[in-house]
Design a protein around this motif. Structure first.
Motif, PDB file in Angstrom:
ATOM      1  N   LYS A 134       1.969   5.598  -7.538  1.00  0.00           N
ATOM      2  CA  LYS A 134       2.476   4.253  -7.297  1.00  0.00           C
ATOM      3  C   LYS A 134       1.554   3.577  -6.283  1.00  0.00           C
ATOM      4  N   THR A 190       1.459   3.353  -1.243  1.00  0.00           N
ATOM      5  CA  THR A 190       0.749   4.180  -2.212  1.00  0.00           C
ATOM      6  C   THR A 190       1.362   5.574  -2.199  1.00  0.00           C
ATOM      7  N   GLU A 219       1.562  -0.331  -4.750  1.00  0.00           N
ATOM      8  CA  GLU A 219       2.117  -1.678  -4.819  1.00  0.00           C
ATOM      9  C   GLU A 219       2.243  -2.277  -3.422  1.00  0.00           C
TER      10      GLU A 219
END
Length: 82
Positions: free
Chosen positions: A42, A59, A44
């Motif tokens: 991930k 992250t 974002e």
């Protein structure tokens, strides 16, 4: 509290830090050994969080260490395929 004089603005430093982390991740993952590398799960940006931190980048990564840890420590860890 202490302060350091930087040869760049804090924004430039933050951008350079993000670049170097991404570059190191790419270099480690691009190696031939399949037991090593970094998997990004991930990545974002966030504006608010429950810890009161300023806006930033979240992250989530998985690090595959492979041969980078001593064998006596690797013997204590569970097998990845299990």
């Amino acid at each position: 509290e202490y302060r350091m004089v930087l040869p760049c603005t804090p924004e430039e430093y933050h951008l350079a830090q993000l670049y170097m982390v991404a570059k190191a991740s790419r270099e480690e993952t691009g190696k031939d050994n399949a037991q090593e590398g970094i998997e990004v799960l991930k990545n974002e940006p966030y504006e608010t969080n429950k810890f009161g931190m300023p806006p930033g980048q979240y992250t989530e990564k998985v690090f595959y260490l492979g041969t980078k840890i001593p064998s006596y420590i690797a013997a204590l860890l569970p097998d990845r395929e299990a």
